[in-house]
Design an enzyme around this catalytic site. Structure first.
Site, PDB file in Angstrom:
ATOM      1  N   ASN A  38      27.302 -21.942   0.013  1.00  0.00           N
ATOM      2  CA  ASN A  38      28.076 -23.172   0.166  1.00  0.00           C
ATOM      3  C   ASN A  38      27.414 -24.106   1.182  1.00  0.00           C
ATOM      4  O   ASN A  38      27.368 -25.325   0.989  1.00  0.00           O
ATOM      5  CB  ASN A  38      29.499 -22.823   0.621  1.00  0.00           C
ATOM      6  CG  ASN A  38      30.393 -24.038   0.715  1.00  0.00           C
ATOM      7  OD1 ASN A  38      30.841 -24.576  -0.279  1.00  0.00           O
ATOM      8  ND2 ASN A  38      30.640 -24.477   1.944  1.00  0.00           N
ATOM      9  N   HIS A  68       0.832  -1.209   0.000  1.00  0.00           N
ATOM     10  CA  HIS A  68       0.000   0.000   0.000  1.00  0.00           C
ATOM     11  C   HIS A  68       0.863   1.255   0.000  1.00  0.00           C
ATOM     12  O   HIS A  68       0.672   2.189  -0.796  1.00  0.00           O
ATOM     13  CB  HIS A  68      -0.850   0.014   1.272  1.00  0.00           C
ATOM     14  CG  HIS A  68      -2.321  -0.167   0.996  1.00  0.00           C
ATOM     15  ND1 HIS A  68      -2.934   0.192  -0.178  1.00  0.00           N
ATOM     16  CD2 HIS A  68      -3.307  -0.651   1.796  1.00  0.00           C
ATOM     17  CE1 HIS A  68      -4.219  -0.075  -0.105  1.00  0.00           C
ATOM     18  NE2 HIS A  68      -4.476  -0.598   1.087  1.00  0.00           N
ATOM     19  N   GLU A  78      -1.548  -5.975  -4.653  1.00  0.00           N
ATOM     20  CA  GLU A  78      -2.613  -5.747  -3.670  1.00  0.00           C
ATOM     21  C   GLU A  78      -3.813  -6.652  -3.935  1.00  0.00           C
ATOM     22  O   GLU A  78      -4.422  -7.171  -2.990  1.00  0.00           O
ATOM     23  CB  GLU A  78      -3.062  -4.285  -3.703  1.00  0.00           C
ATOM     24  CG  GLU A  78      -2.137  -3.329  -2.989  1.00  0.00           C
ATOM     25  CD  GLU A  78      -2.655  -1.911  -3.023  1.00  0.00           C
ATOM     26  OE1 GLU A  78      -2.211  -1.105  -2.210  1.00  0.00           O
ATOM     27  OE2 GLU A  78      -3.526  -1.615  -3.871  1.00  0.00           O
TER      28      GLU A  78
END
Length: 713
Positions: free
Chosen positions: A433, A51, A73
């Site tokens: 890793n 928003h 939204e």
């Protein structure tokens, strides 16, 4: 370019700072959404951030960003209402949208059009919203919405607001549906750089809470930046007053000066003019607050980021300049102390010397306090760095078909911003890793008696005057024998030399350039690059890294870092009347040895200390310095034992001066990078001292050994 605005650089900077915060909130929220899909608070956080970003980008004029956040939204709203399930298709679409928003943020930051359009992502978001997540799972019911509570404010009721017929009909219809009308007045922080954005955020938040009936000024006026000091709204909602206040409290630089259920009254005989009615929409003002509080009403909320705020945004360049100035003060303080010492000897402590001694002592204390305060101002919680990694760990795990429970501890631990900037890449390598190379696949973990989901932990904590950052996994661990075999296969060691290595020494071979035991090359590992870069980058920061591993149980990398890079603690030594500074973090011990105790192994000078063969490096030879004619080797030598890649080396010097704080000064572009040197500093007598880069120095000497056909002991 996708955005069209005329605004100041300061407005853009404010927008970028807040956009970064909102993007991080959204990313963290979507990650949590994958594991806690039914938690309405997470959805509310993501929705609120979207928003805010939609409103601020629309106000700034970036249409593409506003379009994407608007489409997000729609998806988030369906998730909140239980019409959509947060499955893999939904979260992947939200992450793809987030990546695009980051690209658009860079457009605004650089002013360069990325050329990336919104069409593809809008189609994806709309398809996900219509398909119900495409997961085949039942829609999760939304959490029940709390029933409206009785009004808790007992102050004077809000006056009648002038409404047209359509607005009155909307108000009447909402009340018949069980909605409560509220009159709200917001005061905008007069120091806000973007008051229209704050007003627009408020309008969006109210729209999220329920139905907006009317606002003064209107939304169109707000979008056109025609906004005064106040914003008044009339809206319908099912939410209680506490929820309204909680939602509005998330918006910075505003204060609620009135929030009350709206009560209708008889229309006055003389209708107020539009200008008067807008100004008198809500009676309560800050001046009414004491009386309202006495009657049980809520006190006004303090302005966020306003004059009462105890924090301010400071440009990073200003902090860097302040640190440089403090560094100059530290140098001058040292020089004053040296001059004072000479005066005390020459004038035998007379009255003038005593007065100067007191003044110098006071300057020393003030400089030390100022140095401490500036360093504290530069400190940032490592959270600013750590919160970037959950998404990366999630994506790496998905690529490798693994399940990972990623835990972060010690986010509040503070570190100098310059160190944080430099440590990001090494940590990224270690985490990738750990996930791709350290953890087994789900099936292999189950066979080994472990849970299918692997664990990776990232932790930061203080240890004396350093910060320790730990990356730990509960994966397969490192097999020393497999590492030996790989080193022999790659030509890094002979088979005979590999057999002589202890398990600890074998594990430390992973730091060698080009070393890898990966059986196949994946998107994130197996190319033989990464860990050697990690080691070099960390040592360039005057830090160190250790690895602990147990076969079948897991691996831990522990990074030890200084709190700051601007001023470091060093051991000062002398060679041929030149002063050199060795970062104290790399120094193990100092010693004075008889010259006849030096031995030769494979053509190199070494000493035997506590059963360990330690190669010697003469600093004089390393920098190709020349002795004065007639110089002979003294009977005793000073050595400084340092550690690099978990190996000890002895650096031979002429004299030991002592420890002290030094201010690092770069050598400058005209000198460039000098192997073994990280910078320079100015000593108390005004002379320039060289600050050594221990790792680079050792690597350079080893390279020379290789060229001369000599091998390290």
């Amino acid at each position: 370019m996708g955005f069209d605005f005329e605004t100041s650089l300061e407005d853009i900077k404010v927008f970028l700072d807040e956009a970064e915060e909102n993007l991080q909130v959204m990313e963290a929220g979507i990650l949590r959404l994958e594991q806690e899909a039914e938690d309405p608070e997470i959805l509310q956080e993501i929705f609120r951030a979207a928003h805010t970003l939609k409103g601020s980008s629309a106000t700034l004029g970036h249409k593409k960003m506003a379009e994407v956040t608007h489409a997000m939204e729609n998806v988030l709203d369906k998730l909140r209402k239980g019409r959509l399930f947060a499955g893999a298709a939904v979260t992947d679409a939200l992450f793809a949208s987030l990546d695009l928003l980051k690209i658009y943020k860079e457009e605004i930051a650089t002013g360069v059009d990325s050329g990336v359009q919104t069409g593809e992502i809008l189609v994806l978001l709309n398809a996900v919203a219509e398909a119900g997540g495409a997961t085949g799972q039942a829609t999760t019911p939304a959490a029940p919405v709390a029933a409206p509570k009785a009004a808790t404010s007992t102050g004077a009721p809000a006056p009648v607001l002038p409404l047209d017929l359509a607005e009155e009909a909307m108000l009447s219809r909402g009340k018949s549906e069980g909605l409560t009308p509220y009159a709200l007045q917001i005061q905008l922080d007069p120091t806000s750089a973007m008051p229209a954005v704050r007003a627009f955020q408020t309008l969006l938040a109210v729209g999220d809470l329920g139905q907006l009936v009317r606002s003064w000024p209107t939304q169109e006026e707000v979008e056109e930046d025609r906004i005064g000091k106040e914003l008044k709204l009339l809206f319908l909602t099912v939410q209680p007053e506490a929820a309204i206040r909680e939602t509005l409290a998330m918006i910075p630089e505003i204060a609620i000066t009135a929030l009350q259920p709206y009560l209708e009254a008889a229309v006055p005989e003389t209708a107020p003019t539009p200008s008067v009615s807008a100004a008198a929409a809500i009676a309560a003002t800050p001046a009414d607050a004491p009386q309202a509080a006495a009657e049980g009403a809520h006190a006004p909320v303090s302005l966020k980021g306003g004059r009462n705020s105890r924090t301010v945004r400071v440009d990073v360049d200003i902090l860097d300049n302040l640190m440089n100035l403090v560094g100059e003060l530290v140098i001058d303080r040292t020089r004053l102390l040296q001059v004072l010492t000479q005066l005390e000897v020459e004038r035998d402590g007379d009255e003038l010397t005593q007065v100067m001694s007191a003044a110098v002592a006071h300057i020393g204390r003030m400089t030390a306090d100022l140095q401490d305060q500036i360093q504290r101002a530069r400190m940032l919680p490592v959270e600013t760095l750590f919160r970037k990694f959950p998404r990366m760990v999630r994506d790496t795990a998905q690529i490798g078909g693994k399940e990972v429970d990623f835990t972060i501890l010690g986010e509040e631990t503070e570190l100098d911003r310059s160190v944080i900037e430099e440590i990001g890449d090494p940590l990224m390598h270690l985490l990738r890793n750990a996930v791709d190379h350290g953890l087994e696949g789900p099936a292999d973990r189950v066979k080994a008696g472990k849970s299918a989901k692997g664990n990776v932990r990232l932790e930061a904590f203080h240890e004396e005057n350093h910060i320790i950052i730990s990356v730990k996994d509960d994966g397969r661990g490192m097999d020393p024998q497999r590492i030996r075999s790989s080193a022999v296969r790659k030509g890094l060691l002979t088979e005979e030399a590999a057999k002589r290595l202890s398990d600890e020494e074998a594990i430390n071979l992973i730091w060698q350039p080009g070393f890898s035991t990966a059986e196949k090359v994946s998107e994130v590992s197996g190319r033989g690059v990464g860990l050697d870069v990690v080691h070099k980058n960390i040592e360039r920061l005057n830090g160190s890294v250790e690895v602990f591993s147990a076969l079948g149980q897991g691996t831990e990398f522990r990074i030890k870092l200084p709190l700051t890079l601007a001023i470091i603690r060093s051991l000062q030594v002398q060679v041929a009347e030149t002063t050199y500074c060795l970062p104290l973090g790399a120094v193990v011990e100092t010693d004075r040895i008889p010259s006849d105790s030096i031995q030769t192994v494979r053509g190199r000078q070494v000493i035997i200390k506590r059963g360990e063969v330690i190669p010697l490096i003469h600093l004089m030879d390393a920098f190709l310095l020349e002795r004065e004619p007639g110089w002979t080797l003294p009977e005793e030598l000073f050595i400084v034992i340092v550690t690099v890649m978990n190996r000890h080396y002895g650096i031979v010097v002429d004299n030991l001066i002592g420890e002290g704080d030094v201010v690092i000064k770069p050598l400058g572009q005209f000198i460039g990078d000098v192997p073994g040197v990280s910078g320079a500093t100015i000593m108390g007598d005004g002379d320039v001292a060289i600050i050594l880069d221990i790792s680079s120095l050792i690597n350079t000497v080893q390279s020379e050994w290789g060229k001369s056909g000599l091998r390290e002991a």
